[in-house]
Structure formats: structure tokens, C-alpha cells
Design an enzyme around this catalytic site. Structure first.
Site, PDB file in Angstrom:
ATOM      1  N   HIS A  42       0.823  -1.217   0.000  1.00 30.67           N
ATOM      2  CA  HIS A  42       0.000   0.000   0.000  1.00 30.67           C
ATOM      3  C   HIS A  42       0.855   1.265   0.000  1.00 30.67           C
ATOM      4  CE1 HIS A  42       0.491  -0.165   4.499  1.00 30.67           C
ATOM      5  NE2 HIS A  42       0.503   1.146   4.354  1.00 30.67           N
ATOM      6  N   ASP A  73       0.079  -7.582   1.393  1.00 31.37           N
ATOM      7  CA  ASP A  73       0.566  -6.208   1.530  1.00 31.37           C
ATOM      8  C   ASP A  73       2.089  -6.145   1.514  1.00 31.37           C
ATOM      9  OD1 ASP A  73       0.247  -3.472   1.696  1.00 31.37           O
ATOM     10  OD2 ASP A  73       0.114  -3.432   3.884  1.00 31.37           O
ATOM     11  N   SER A 126       4.775   2.489   7.977  1.00 29.97           N
ATOM     12  CA  SER A 126       4.413   1.335   7.156  1.00 29.97           C
ATOM     13  C   SER A 126       5.589   0.876   6.301  1.00 29.97           C
ATOM     14  CB  SER A 126       3.229   1.676   6.254  1.00 29.97           C
ATOM     15  OG  SER A 126       2.062   1.880   7.012  1.00 29.97           O
TER      16      SER A 126
END
Length: 312
Positions: A146, A176, A249
Site C-alpha cells: 500500500h 501487503d 508502514s
């Protein structure tokens, strides 16, 4: 032997007085009291006091050694957003799978109803930041899918301030995971061999770029090891209370042996910021996806051909 010179009688107190005198004499004579004699045995069964030294683990060496392997990732791109109303299953179309997409679609739809003049689809600029870490000295990098979604340009910045344009070798939305490559050599890489399974209560630290603050280190413990999230059936997440915020992230979650145990991916929050519940993708999952992408350029997941239904 009891010293008779230490025994005193109290005839007016009768039998009770004589009992008191005998007990007093026993104490004065130095003979062991049976009740006191049991005390050491009971004390020996007590549980040891945890963290008797009162010291927390020293993670400075781990942070110093692995921080150069963690990179900041910035992306630029264009995203297509529909201005029509939210799609529904009753219309025979597939609804958007992103809450962000649905929110934007609804906002643009209401704007169009009020002011008019919007085309069916808009191209919106995409800018974002995240983290990643070098897994091979020739510039191979792991991050979240993402982070690089809808990216036309991916720029990787190292701790020594060098910047490289990265190529996205492949992504896997289900887990992911994304694999990037930059044109560089002799980079500090972290070992990604699968470490021992993490244990609840184990100390860990996260390194990343929350809100763009590069090489930020936060510390916590493993809260759970196989946490299932709604709609995320492909991954059994590691839950931790190490502070993770937007920009973390794709960064590594590291144990006290300096081993990467996971990739920080999501947080549970009612405010958009850290609230003590963070989730990381186990490193063995990331390694498996990386191997498939390097070998074939794509990822395939096995499916179990069984349907479940109620039986009356």
C-alpha cells in the site's frame, strides 16, 4: 535442656498461668519454636521476583547497527477516482474495496449533485511516504504494497541522505508486500533468515519514518502472535504495542537479537494515530512473497476448493 532458674510460677493464675510461664520459659531458653521453624521452608517456595535488577533492555546497539538499513520511501503518482455514486452489489457491479475510495466517491458525488460539471472520473495526484528496509546489499528492498500503490515514481532515501529512484519489481495486495530495487551496491542489509517464532511479552523495536521523521525508533512488546483481522485472511499478524504511526508502514519490527521478525503494516485507531495496537506481517510471509516475485514477477496463492454451508 531447660534452665529451671528461668521458670516462674503464678499460682493465682492456675493452669493458664502455668501454661504462659512454660511458653515464656521455652522462648527464654533459646529452643526453636516449631512455628518459626517452618518459615524458611515456606519462603523457599515463593515465586522469584521478576526483573529483580530493575533494568530495562539496552537496545542502543541494535538501533545503531540496523538504522542504516532502514529507508524512507516517498511516492508520486496519479489515481483515478470515480465521481459516480457508490457502487452496490444490487447494481450488478463490484463495490470499491477501499474505505478511502468510497469516502472520496461519496464526497465527489455530493459535490456533483450540488454544483454539477464533474466528469464521470477524475485523475487525482497521489503523494505519500512510508518506510522500507534493505534486504540485499545490491539494493533489494522490502516494504508494504500500500506504500507504493498508484505510484508512478518511487524515491528511496538512505540514512546517509543519498536518494535513488526505485523500480517496483512486484507487489502482492493479499499480504501487503512489495519488493523494490535501487541501483546501488555495498549497502547495509539486514538478515532476513526466519528467526525463532516471536513470543508474547518479548521486547521489540520498530524503526521507520512516522510523519516523515526519518530513522525514528520506538519500543514495545509482542502483544499477540497470530492475530486475524477482518478481511485479512492471508496473514496471521504479529500484534505489538510499539508505537507505529503513518509513515512507519513498511519498516522492520526487530527483536532483541537484532533479527527482523515482521514488517509494520497497520494500526488500530479511532483517531488516525497510534493507540497502542499495531500489526506487523511476519517475516517468513514476506520472505515467501519476495522469493515468488524474484522468481516469476508475480505471486500466486493456493485456494482450498471447499465451500461451507449450514446443514439442517
Amino acid at each position: 535442656m531447660i534452665d529451671s532458674s528461668r521458670i516462674y510460677f503464678f499460682p493465682r493464675l492456675g493452669r493458664l498461668g502455668r501454661l504462659v510461664a512454660v511458653v515464656w520459659a521455652l522462648a527464654a531458653s533459646g529452643l526453636p519454636n516449631p512455628a518459626h521453624a517452618q518459615a524458611p521452608a515456606l519462603a523457599s517456595k515463593a515465586l522469584p521476583t521478576p526483573m529483580a535488577t530493575g533494568r530495562l533492555p539496552d537496545m542502543t546497539a541494535i538501533a545503531e547497527r540496523l538504522a542504516p538499513s532502514v529507508v524512507n520511501i516517498s511516492v508520486r503518482g496519479v489515481r483515478k477516482v470515480s465521481t459516480t455514486a457508490l457502487l452496490t452489489e444490487s447494481d450488478g457491479e463490484t463495490p470499491s474495496d477501499s474505505q478511502e475510495d468510497r469516502t472520496m466517491q461519496e464526497f465527489l458525488h455530493q459535490f456533483q449533485l450540488r454544483y454539477g460539471g464533474l466528469p464521470p472520473q477524475l485523475s487525482l495526484p497521489v503523494r505519500g511516504e512510508g518506510s522500507g528496509f534493505i534486504v540485499r546489499s545490491d539494493g533489494l528492498i522490502l516494504t508494504n504494497a500500500h506504500v507504493v500503490r498508484d505510484a508512478d515514481e518511487v524515491v528511496v532515501k538512505l540514512l546517509d541522505r543519498r536518494e535513488f529512484t526505485a523500480k517496483v519489481l512486484g507487489t502482492d495486495k493479499s499480504t501487503d508486500i512489495a519488493v523494490l530495487k535501487i541501483d546501488a551496491q555495498n549497502l547495509p542489509a539486514v538478515p532476513t533468515a526466519s528467526p525463532p517464532p516471536p513470543r508474547v511479552g518479548e521486547w521489540v523495536l520498530a524503526i521507520g519514518s512516522p510523519f516523515g521523521f526519518e530513522s525514528t525508533v520506538t519500543v514495545g512488546v509482542i502483544s499477540a502472535t497470530r492475530r486475524a483481522l477482518p478481511g485479512e485472511g492471508a496473514v496471521a499478524f504479529i500484534q505489538t504495542d510499539a508505537a507505529v504511526n503513518p509513515g512507519n508502514s513498511g519498516g522492520p519490527l526487530i527483536n532483541l537479537r537484532g533479527e527482523v521478525v515482521g514488517i509494520n503494516s497497520q494500526i488500530f485507531s479511532r483517531t488516525g494515530g497510534y493507540q497502542g495496537v499495531s500489526f506487523a506481517i511476519p517475516i517468513d510471509v514476506a520472505n515467501r512473497i519476495q522469493q515468488q516475485i524474484l522468481a516469476t514477477g508475480q505471486v500466486r496463492h493456493a485456494k482450498f476448493g471447499v465451500a461451507v454451508q449450514e446443514v439442517d
